[in-house]
Every structure is written in structure tokens, then in C-alpha cells.
Design an enzyme around this catalytic site. Structure first.
Site, short mmCIF file in Angstrom:
data_model
loop_
_atom_site.label_atom_id
_atom_site.label_comp_id
_atom_site.label_asym_id
_atom_site.label_seq_id
_atom_site.Cartn_x
_atom_site.Cartn_y
_atom_site.Cartn_z
N LYS A 137 -1.06 53.01 51.68
CA LYS A 137 -0.41 53.14 50.38
C LYS A 137 -1.22 54.07 49.48
O LYS A 137 -0.67 54.98 48.85
CB LYS A 137 -0.28 51.75 49.74
CG LYS A 137 0.77 51.66 48.66
CD LYS A 137 0.81 50.25 48.06
CE LYS A 137 1.51 49.25 48.95
NZ LYS A 137 1.34 47.87 48.49
N ARG A 176 -2.34 46.32 43.83
CA ARG A 176 -1.55 46.35 45.06
C ARG A 176 -2.45 46.50 46.28
O ARG A 176 -3.32 47.37 46.30
CB ARG A 176 -0.58 47.55 45.02
CG ARG A 176 0.03 47.80 43.67
CD ARG A 176 0.77 49.13 43.61
NE ARG A 176 1.91 49.17 44.50
CZ ARG A 176 2.62 50.27 44.72
NH1 ARG A 176 2.28 51.44 44.14
NH2 ARG A 176 3.64 50.24 45.54
N GLY A 182 4.04 41.58 53.76
CA GLY A 182 3.97 40.17 53.42
C GLY A 182 2.59 39.56 53.49
O GLY A 182 2.42 38.38 53.30
N MET A 231 0.07 40.08 51.51
CA MET A 231 -0.52 39.79 50.21
C MET A 231 0.45 40.30 49.17
O MET A 231 0.95 41.40 49.27
CB MET A 231 -1.83 40.54 50.15
CG MET A 231 -2.31 40.87 48.77
SD MET A 231 -3.41 39.61 48.19
CE MET A 231 -3.40 39.98 46.47
N ARG A 238 6.23 55.97 52.64
CA ARG A 238 5.59 55.77 53.95
C ARG A 238 6.60 56.07 55.03
O ARG A 238 7.81 56.11 54.76
CB ARG A 238 5.10 54.33 54.10
CG ARG A 238 6.24 53.33 54.09
CD ARG A 238 5.75 51.91 54.21
NE ARG A 238 6.76 51.01 53.68
CZ ARG A 238 6.53 49.79 53.26
NH1 ARG A 238 5.33 49.29 53.30
NH2 ARG A 238 7.50 49.05 52.80
N HIS A 258 2.87 30.14 83.70
CA HIS A 258 3.79 30.47 84.79
C HIS A 258 5.16 30.88 84.23
O HIS A 258 5.71 31.91 84.57
CB HIS A 258 3.93 29.28 85.73
CG HIS A 258 4.92 29.50 86.82
ND1 HIS A 258 6.23 29.09 86.71
CD2 HIS A 258 4.81 30.15 88.00
CE1 HIS A 258 6.88 29.45 87.80
NE2 HIS A 258 6.04 30.09 88.61
N SER A 281 -6.03 48.55 94.12
CA SER A 281 -5.12 48.18 93.04
C SER A 281 -5.84 47.13 92.21
O SER A 281 -6.25 46.09 92.73
CB SER A 281 -3.82 47.63 93.63
OG SER A 281 -2.98 47.18 92.59
N CYS A 294 -2.18 46.51 88.77
CA CYS A 294 -0.97 45.72 88.97
C CYS A 294 -1.01 44.41 88.22
O CYS A 294 -0.16 43.55 88.40
CB CYS A 294 -0.72 45.48 90.45
SG CYS A 294 -2.02 44.50 91.21
N TYR A 314 -1.62 55.36 88.96
CA TYR A 314 -0.38 54.72 88.50
C TYR A 314 -0.68 53.37 87.85
O TYR A 314 -1.74 52.79 88.04
CB TYR A 314 0.60 54.53 89.65
CG TYR A 314 0.18 53.51 90.67
CD1 TYR A 314 0.50 52.16 90.51
CD2 TYR A 314 -0.56 53.87 91.80
CE1 TYR A 314 0.08 51.22 91.43
CE2 TYR A 314 -0.97 52.93 92.72
CZ TYR A 314 -0.65 51.60 92.53
OH TYR A 314 -1.05 50.66 93.42
P1 ADP Z 1 4.41 45.82 49.04
O1 ADP Z 1 3.29 46.38 49.82
O2 ADP Z 1 4.69 44.39 49.33
O3 ADP Z 1 5.61 46.71 49.07
P2 ADP Z 1 3.80 46.96 46.47
O4 ADP Z 1 2.36 47.15 46.16
O5 ADP Z 1 4.53 48.15 46.94
O6 ADP Z 1 3.92 45.78 47.51
O7 ADP Z 1 4.50 46.36 45.21
C1 ADP Z 1 5.76 45.76 45.25
C2 ADP Z 1 6.64 46.29 44.15
O8 ADP Z 1 6.04 46.12 42.88
C3 ADP Z 1 6.90 47.77 44.23
O9 ADP Z 1 7.97 48.03 45.08
C4 ADP Z 1 7.28 48.12 42.82
O10 ADP Z 1 8.63 47.88 42.59
C5 ADP Z 1 6.45 47.15 42.02
N1 ADP Z 1 5.28 47.85 41.48
C6 ADP Z 1 4.06 47.95 42.01
N2 ADP Z 1 3.26 48.71 41.25
C7 ADP Z 1 4.00 49.08 40.18
C8 ADP Z 1 3.75 49.88 39.03
N3 ADP Z 1 2.57 50.46 38.82
N4 ADP Z 1 4.76 50.06 38.17
C9 ADP Z 1 5.96 49.49 38.38
N5 ADP Z 1 6.26 48.73 39.44
C10 ADP Z 1 5.29 48.52 40.34
MG MG Z 2 5.83 48.45 48.52
#
Ligand code: ADP
Ligand code: MG
Ligand code: MG
Length: 877
Positions: free
Chosen positions: A24, A94, A103, A105, A338, A456, A765, A832, A852
Site C-alpha cells: 500500500k 492503515r 482483513g 487488521m 494495487r 490418507h 525419483s 514423486c 521432471y
Molecule cells: P484495507 O487494507 O482493509 O483496504 P485501507 O487502509 O485501504 O484498508 O482503508 C480502508 C478504507 O478506509 C479505504 O478504502 C478508504 O475508504 C478509507 N480510508 C483510509 N484512509 C483514508 C483517508 N486518508 N481518507 C479517507 N478515507 C480513508
Molecule cells: Mg484498502
């Protein structure tokens, strides 16, 4: 030492710094560099996470200092100030690891709010409702994510207020209601934790950053890492970013979008957004989001800008993008991009399309599809709509993928009978044994109470491509009474259940399944893989049916044919038992004479299914007691068949029991004790090859494999039996027939003395199941019981029976390969074990110079792709 840099502004990084900044963070930096509107922020690196743990789960003074410096820069850039009540800077915190871990965190939004700044925000925006809505969200998220107070407790308070007011939606609450709610939230916080909700924004931030680092080692994250081969030492990064507010009014909004359809791969923007909303509102399902195309009508200028950036991002990353955005008062911000997750079908279509569009070379495209993902294309699947409506009653291990729906039966015989009557059945057992084979073939799916991923049931089911959920310890089963209990309900014979072998979910009802469609892109893509790969891919198959399946999936031969699997057939088991309990050679030869024609037919069937492709056939390997009659009834029947007394036979059976059968009288030891068994099997193999060569004009060169060798002299002894037998037949038949004799390398001593072993063996093998078992010194059938504790304590990260232990077992493989070549430069090398179908292990085999890999039929396409990827990453020659 402390002068290492741990904190990077978005303007200081780029996409190449993924390992340091997490996925990210690296992409936020890259977008900043490209001039795409991204709210200002900084990333605390994955190295800071590592240091956090080294320092005893504490953020060092140095890192805190760097965070403060970065914050000051952010304040400069934004013109806002952290904790300032006139013009407060609010941020999101984040997480973001190198590999995306959905999911793991949750995110904390609106950090920096407190009793004073909330007022400032209200005045500044002239919107008290917005300010207090943000504050109550922040308290809730902080309490949940940082302090571990359940979200639902806060939801309950919210619901109470709504009830009291007689309203249904959050949006119907006004500023005063929300103000009241924040007070209730803070009171609840104090009541639960015995301290006030933190008012100092810097404290809030430090707490939140530490919580993200801590979350790297929460149980969910550990399990996720193990399932996805993510090493613990990678750590996660933390991103701190200025909030962009999508919830300030009708000219605001938030959304998510893909540049191509993630289910089908079809080109074109795909996504959803909500007006006047923040963060996860889109996915939370509180209000129904609008399709992204609707934005063109709502905000045409923003839509145009959005589409342009989306297309630039796709061209820049040369892959389908998954983007998150927010609109604050008519200004568009990108919050994330991403390479998007996608179904296998979509992955293939996108890879093929991107090559056709000239964005990728074939080699690059091959790296875009997860080999394991192909699996879902090879098995029946649940009807998606039907699955959505169902709730699981329990969960076991996802032992063999696919979907199964059928009536419950409790024994292999019943499975067979019911199937013959035209019923679809799911076989439910405490655990399965080799004798259950036919029932397992008949069943749509298999569910066991005991046993791990390499039990098994699991191994056999994967081999057959049958769905299997194993090790569901919550089941209370009574096989005799034909009932089991799960999720508080009782299921009898004939009741419908459904299994999802890809998730381990168990459903107490019938769910419709559909046959998968293999689209044209699949074929195109696999042809590219075959063009490029250096490793050959064979299959482990013991029957003509499995062989034909594997050939359909692209297998180039058989790498392991386990002859004992043919011995369990109900017509043969009496003769097999006779052979085992025979008191002398004469009796044994009598039994073997009965088996010879059957074995010959087996091999003829397999050679025909192979249509001239090569086959490695292994001589009898398993501990003999697996075939013995178990109860007195069986012994009685066999005794009368053989003209023996019950006592006499019972004594023989007892004398054959072993303390440690896995290390007992098995493998080539059987051939050393009873050469006539090897003679019979050699005869069957050679006669079958001569017959099929004659009739079909093939040029089969049988590869006869001696199992469980630890010493060259024992191999030589068995090889002499084989060559004597084979040469006599070839001479008798007056034909030309080449054949090879080789061995499994599965005992550490064989690996250590492979230069000597290669004097006799024409091929090796690597039998990495036994080799792993003997190198680690623990049994693959029992390991599941204690490996859990090893994972929990970070001693092992993955199951060595599924993913080759490259450090230890791999070292033996490498050494044996080199020693073997030193004696016999063109010795043929293959693998194998179960690992032959595991992508990471296949890469290792490629790098080690094997010829192989061999894997179960349903893994053949996976192995073909993994082999191609290995070649792209590290070209041979
Ligand atoms: P995940 O990895 O679970 O997608 P994110 O870090 O992307 O978590 O955050 C989830 C959501 O929170 C983002 O999709 C966005 O909508 C909101 N968010 C995160 N940071 C900001 C920010 N700086 N301003 C506005 N919304 C944010
Ligand atoms: Mg996100
Ligand atoms: Mg073995």
C-alpha cells in the site's frame, strides 16, 4: 546504529520499495510521484516493525522522533495542525504488508479528533453533524482496533439511541444525537478499560501505530501467512495519511473500482460508490451503493478525471488495478491502487488479453496467474447464488478442493452400493484406510473427523480430484449407528450434506453444483507455459482412469505408479492375503500365480491410457499388515479358503504385526525376503509392455523402480532379480525391449550415499514424503497433532509434508542429485512426493536441475504453470 531511516514521506518513495514500504505504502508513493492526487502522508517501514519486536514490542524513541518530524512536514504541506482546534489535521492509520493480507487488521480513520478538535472541525466546516459523526466513528474504530473492544458493543449503543428516537438509519440522527453518542461511547470506554479515552493526538497515533505492528502476530495473521506462504520476518508497514472526507455532503463520496471485471476478466471499469459516505460504508452494506458508471451522471468532470487516472494506472502497472477513491467537496483523491485479486477465470482472460494488447510479453503474462488458482477450474463448483444462501454447520481442513453435494453414508461399501443405485453420496468417516478406496471413488466428497492435510483421506482424495474436508474434530460420529452430530444437529444416513473442499466448510443441506467450463483462454495460456518450461511434468497414477485424466490435463508420463493400490481390489485381496501369510515359497508362488494375470492387465491398461508416454512403476512398497485380515470373522473366512485352521492363521497374522510398520518390513525389504514377489511384478510389467508395443506399435521403455533403498547392495540384489526375470522374458518372446531399473531416494542414507547407489540405479525419483518423514523423524500421519503448537510458537511456518523443507530435506535432494550425477552424468532425476505439485517446491526442483516433477492428475496443470514460472524467473541453459 540509530541513524537508519524508518519513516518515509509519500514523496520520498516509489513502487520499487515494496519490501520496505509494504504494498500500500509503495503504491501511494508511486501515485504521488506520478502526480495523481493522493492525500499527503508517510509510511513507517516494515523494518520499523521488525525493530518494534526486537525492542520487546515497543516503538523506539528514534522512531517516535522520526514520526514527529514527518508529521511536522505534513502539517506544512497541508496547512493544518495535529491537535489544533482551529484547523485540525486528521489522519488515517492503515496497515500494509508486502503481500496484501485482507482483513488482517482494520484501519483507523479520523485520528486526531478529541473533545476540542471536534468543535474546531464543526466550526471550520460549519457542519457539526459531520464533525460528531467522524468523532463517534473514530472512538469506535480506535476502541476496536487498538484496544480490542468489540465493535458490536458500540453498535448496540447506537441502536439504542436510534430506537429511542424512533429512526431507522444513521443518516436520520442529527448533530445533537451524535454528540450524545460520542459521550456514551467515551463512558463505555472508561467503564470497560478503567481509563479515559485518549485526548492527546500524538498518544493516539503512537498507540495506533503500535497496534498495527502488534496485529502482525495476531492468530488470524499467523494462519493467513501459513496458508499463503508469507514469512513472519517480513513484517508490516504502517501508513499515516491525511483524511479526505467523503462524508461532508452531497458533493462528496467514496468508492472502489477495478479496471477490469474481477470475476470474468472483461475489460472495462467495474465498481461502486456512495455519495456522502466514508471509508468502508461501501462494503458495509448499510446503504446500497451505485454502480460506478452512474458517477458520469452525478459528477461528469470527476468521472472523466477518474477514468483517465484509472487507465493511466493500468498502463503504468501493466495489470488490472483495484482502486479506492474519495471525493471531498468536488475534489477527487486516490487512496489506494494495487494489482486486483481475481478469479482464476478472470486471471487467464486478463493475462491473455494483456499480451494481445501488447502490454505484456508471454513470459510476463505467465507470472500473472497463481498456479494454485487453476485448481478451481478443474473441479465441480457450487452455484454461487445457492452458496450465498447457505450457512455452514461446521468447518474442517480444506484437504482437497472442489464442491460436493450428496447423501450421507458411513461406510465404503454403502458408498459403492448407493452409487450403483444412482445416488450421489458423501462418505463420512472417523478416518479412512486404504480399504475404503472404492467407496472414496464412488463418493462425491469425503468428510473425516480425524487426520490432517496429508492424512490418507486427504492424499487419496487429492489424487482422485475428489472433494475432501478432513479433520473436523467437532463432529461426534457413531459409524455403527450411522449418525453424526455437528453444529447442534444430528445427521442420519441418507440426509443431504454439502462440502466445500476449498474452504473446509460443511453445510447441512443440498447445494447445487455446476461443472466448470474450461474456456479458450485456459488452453492458450497453458500452451505458452508448455512452450517455455524446462521441467517435464508427469503424474502419480495407479489406474487407467487416473492416467487418462492426467493425460487430458497434459501429463507427459507417469512418474509414480503405486502397485499396491491395485492390490486392494475386492477380487484380489484374498490372493494378496494368501501371499502374505504364506508359510513358504511354494505357497507364496501359488498366490502370486493368481495375481500375475491381474497385474499384467493393470499395466496393459495403464500403458494404453498413456498412449506411448513413459511410466515409472514402483514395486510393492507398503507395510504388509495393511493387507491383513483385521477381525476374527475375516481370519475365519481366509483360513477356510486356504485350508488352514483358524488358530494357525491367527498366529501367523499376529506374528506379522509390527511395532513401527512405517520403518518395518516394507519397500525393497519385501523383495529381499521374498524375491518371488519382485519376479511376479517384473514379469507383469515386461509382458504388458511387450504386448502393448506389439499391438499398438509403441516403443515403451518400462522404468522399474525399487522403493525404500538405503544401501547400494540391497538395490543390486533386487536389481539382479529384476534383470534376470526381464531378460528371460525378452529372450523367450524374441523381441527388442529396453527397460530401466532405478530407485526412490527416500531414506536419508540413500541420499548420503547416492554416488554408490547411482552405480546401480539408472534413475532417481525423490520420494519426498518418506524422505521428509525420516529426515524430521516424525510421522506424516501423526504430525498434525503437534504441528499446531509449532506454528503457534513460530518454530515452523508451514507443513513440511506439503511444502518441501528446502533447508534440510532440500539439502539432501541437492546432494543426492549431485552425487548421482558424479557417478552417472545422465542419470534421470525426478520427484514423486506430494511436493511435486506444490509451486514453491517445483521452483526448487527446477533450480536443482531435476528433469521432471510428478504429481497427482489434478495438479498437473498447476505444475506445468509453476514449472514455466520457474523458467521465466531463472532460465535454464
Ligand atoms: P484495507 O487494507 O482493509 O483496504 P485501507 O487502509 O485501504 O484498508 O482503508 C480502508 C478504507 O478506509 C479505504 O478504502 C478508504 O475508504 C478509507 N480510508 C483510509 N484512509 C483514508 C483517508 N486518508 N481518507 C479517507 N478515507 C480513508
Ligand atoms: Mg484498502
Ligand atoms: Mg515411500
Amino acid at each position: 546504529m540509530e541513524n537508519k531511516k524508518y519513516v518515509y514521506l509519500f514523496s520520498e518513495g516509489d513502487a520499487s520499495m515494496r519490501n520496505l514500504l509494504g504494498g500500500k505504502g509503495a503504491n501511494l508513493a508511486e501515485m504521488t510521484k506520478l502526480g495523481i492526487p493522493v492525500p499527503e502522508g508517510f509510511t513507517i517501514s516494515t523494518e520499523a516493525c521488525t525493530k518494534y519486536y526486537e525492542d520487546g514490542e515497543k516503538l523506539s524513541e528514534g522512531i517516535i522522533e522520526e514520526i514527529k518530524v514527518a508529521l511536522a512536514k505534513m502539517e506544512e504541506e497541508t496547512g493544518k495542525q495535529f491537535g489544533n482546534k482551529e484547523n485540525p489535521l486528521l489522519v488515517s492509520v492503515r496497515s500494509g504488508a508486502r503481500a496484501s493480507m485482507p482483513g488482517m487488521m482494520d484501519t483507523v480513520l479520523n485520528l486526531g479528533l478529541n473533545d476540542e478538535t471536534v468543535e474546531g472541525l464543526a466550526t471550520l466546516t460549519n457542519n457539526a453533524r459531520f464533525a460528531y459523526d467522524s468523532y463517534r466513528r473514530f472512538i469506535q474504530m480506535f476502541s476496536d482496533v487498538v484496544m480490542g473492544l468489540e465493535k458490536s458493543k458500540f453498535e448496540r449503543i447506537l441502536d439504542e439511541v436510534k430506537d429511542k428516537k424512533g429512526v431507522k438509519y444513521d443518516t436520520e440522527l442529527d448533530a445533537n444525537d451524535l454528540k450524545e453518542i460520542t459521550k456514551m461511547f467515551k463512558d463505555f470506554y472508561k467503564e470497560q478499560l478503567g481509563k479515559d479515552f485518549p485526548q492527546n493526538p500524538t498518544d493516539q497515533l503512537i498507540e495506533a501505530v503500535s497496534a498495527v505492528f502488534r496485529s502482525w502476530n495476531n492468530p488470524r495473521a499467523i494462519v493467513y501467512r501459513r496458508l499463503n506462504d508469507i514469512p513472519a520476518e517480513w513484517g508490516t508497514a504502517v501508513n499515516v495519511q491525511r483524511m479526505a472526507f467523503g462524508n461532508m455532503g452531497e458533493n462528496c463520496g467514496t468508492g472502489v473500482a477495478f479496471t477490469r471485471n474481477p470475476s470474468t476478466g472483461e475489460k472495462g471499469i467495474y465498481g461502486e460508490y456512495l455519495i456522502n459516505a466514508q471509508g468502508e460504508d461501501v462494503v458495509a452494506g448499510i446503504r446500497t451503493p451505485q454502480p460506478i458508471t452512474q458517477l458520469e451522471n452525478d459528477m461528469p468532470e470527476i468521472y472523466k478525471q477518474f477514468m483517465e487516472i484509472a487507465s493511466n494506472l493500468e498502463n503504468h502497472y501493466r495489470d488490472m488495478q483495484d482502486m479506492e477513491f474519495t471525493i471531498e467537496q468536488g475534489k477527487l483523491y486516490f487512496l489506494q491502487t494495487r494489482n486486483g485479486k481475481r478469479t482464476a477465470q478472470a486471471a487467464l482472460r486478463i493475462a491473455v488479453d494483456l499480451v494481445e494488447e501488447g502490454l505484456l510479453t508471454k513470459e510476463e503474462a505467465l507470472l500473472k496467474v497463481e498456479p494454485k488458482q487453476l485448481d478451481t477450474l478443474l473441479h465441480p463448483m457450487f452455484d454461487v447464488a445457492e452458496l450465498k444462501k447457505a450457512t455452514p454447520i461446521g468447518k474442517g481442513l480444506p484437504a482437497s478442493p472442489g464442491a460436493a453435494c450428496g447423501k450421507v453414508v458411513f461406510s465404503a461399501e454403502e458408498a459403492k452400493e448407493w452409487k450403483e443405485r444412482g445416488e450421489k453420496v458423501v462418505l463420512v468417516r472417523l478416518e479412512t484406510t486404504p480399504e475404503d478406496i472404492e467407496g472414496m471413488v464412488a463418493a462425491e466428497g469425503i468428510l473425516t473427523v480425524r487426520g490432517g492435510m496429508t492424512s490418507h483421506a486427504a492424499v487419496v482424495a487429492r489424487g482422485m480430484g475428489t472433494c475432501c474436508v478432513s479433520g473436523c474434530g467437532d463432529i461426534k460420529i457413531d459409524e455403527e449407528a450411522k449418525v453424526f452430530e455437528l453444529g447442534g444437529k444430528t445427521y442420519k444416513e441418507g440426509d443431504f450434506i454439502s462440502l466445500d473442499g476449498s474452504t473446509g466448510n460443511i453445510y447441512g443441506e443440498a447445494i447445487k453444483t455446476v461443472e466448470p467450463e474450461i474456456s479458450g483462454d485456459f488452453g492458450t495460456f497453458m500452451a505458452w507455459a508448455d512452450e517455455i518450461r524446462a521441467l517435464k511434468v508427469r503424474t502419480n497414477a495407479d489406474t487407467p482412469r487416473d492416467t487418462a485424466q492426467a493425460v487430458k490435463f497434459g501429463a507427459e508420463g507417469i512418474g509414480l505408479c503405486r502397485t499396491e493400490h491395485m492390490f486392494f481390489d475386492e477380487n484380489r485381496i484374498p490372493a494378496v492375503r494368501e501371499m502374505i501369510v504364506a508359510k513358504n515359497e511354494e505357497q507364496r508362488r501359488k498366490a502370486l500365480d493368481k495375481l500375475l494375470p491381474m497385474q499384467r492387465e493393470d499395466f496393459i491398461g495403464i500403458y494404453e491410457a498413456l498412449e506411448g508416454r513413459p511410466a515409472t512403476i514402483r514395486l510393492l512398497d507398503p507395510p504388509l499388515h495393511e493387507f491383513l485380515p483385521h477381525d476374527d470373522e475375516d481370519i475365519k473366512t481366509l483360513a477356510s479358503d486356504m485350508g488352514l485352521s483358524f488358530e494357525e492363521l491367527k498366529e501367523t497374522v499376529e506374528s506379522l504385526q509390527e511395532f513401527n510398520p512405517m520403518m518395518g518390513h516394507r519397500g525393497c525389504r519385501l523383495a529381499v525376503s521374498y524375491p518371488e514377489i519382485a519376479e511376479m511384478q517384473t514379469t507383469a510389467i515386461i509382458e504388458a509392455a511387450i504386448d502393448v508395443n506389439r499391438r499398438k506399435g509403441y516403443n515403451i521403455v518400462p522404468e522399474i523402480m525399487v522403493p525404500l533403498v538405503g544401501e547400494v547392495k540391497e538395490l543390486k540384489y533386487v536389481k539382479d532379480i529384476i534383470t534376470k526375470t526381464a531378460d528371460a522374458i525378452i529372450e523367450r518372446e524374441g523381441v527388442e525391449l529396453k527397460y530401466m531399473v532405478g530407485t526412490m531416494i527416500e531414506i536419508p542414507r540413500a541420499a548420503l550415499t547416492a554416488d554408490q547407489v547411482a552405480q546401480e540405479a539408472e534413475f532417481f525419483s525423490f520420494g519426498t514424503n518418506d524422505l521428509t518423514q525420516m529426515t524430521f523423524g516424525f510421522s506424516r500421519d501423526d504430525a498434525a497433532k503437534f504441528l499446531k503448537y509449532y506454528y503457534d510458537n513460530g518454530i515452523y511456518e508451514s507443513d513440511p509434508f506439503q511444502r518441501l523443507d528446502q533447508t534440510g530435506v532440500g539439502k539432501l535432494v541437492k546432494m543426492a542429485a549431485e552425487l548421482g550425477k558424479s557417478t552417472r552424468p545422465n542419470i534421470k532425476l525426478g520427484i514423486c512426493g506430494e511436493h511435486g505439485g506444490d509451486p514453491a517446491s517445483i521452483e526448487f526442483c527446477h533450480n536443482t536441475g531435476l528433469n521432471y516433477v510428478s504429481c497427482s492428475p489434478f495438479r498437473v496443470p498447476i505444475a506445468r504453470l509453476a514449472a514455466a514460472q520457474a523458467q521465466v524467473k531463472n532460465p535454464r541453459k
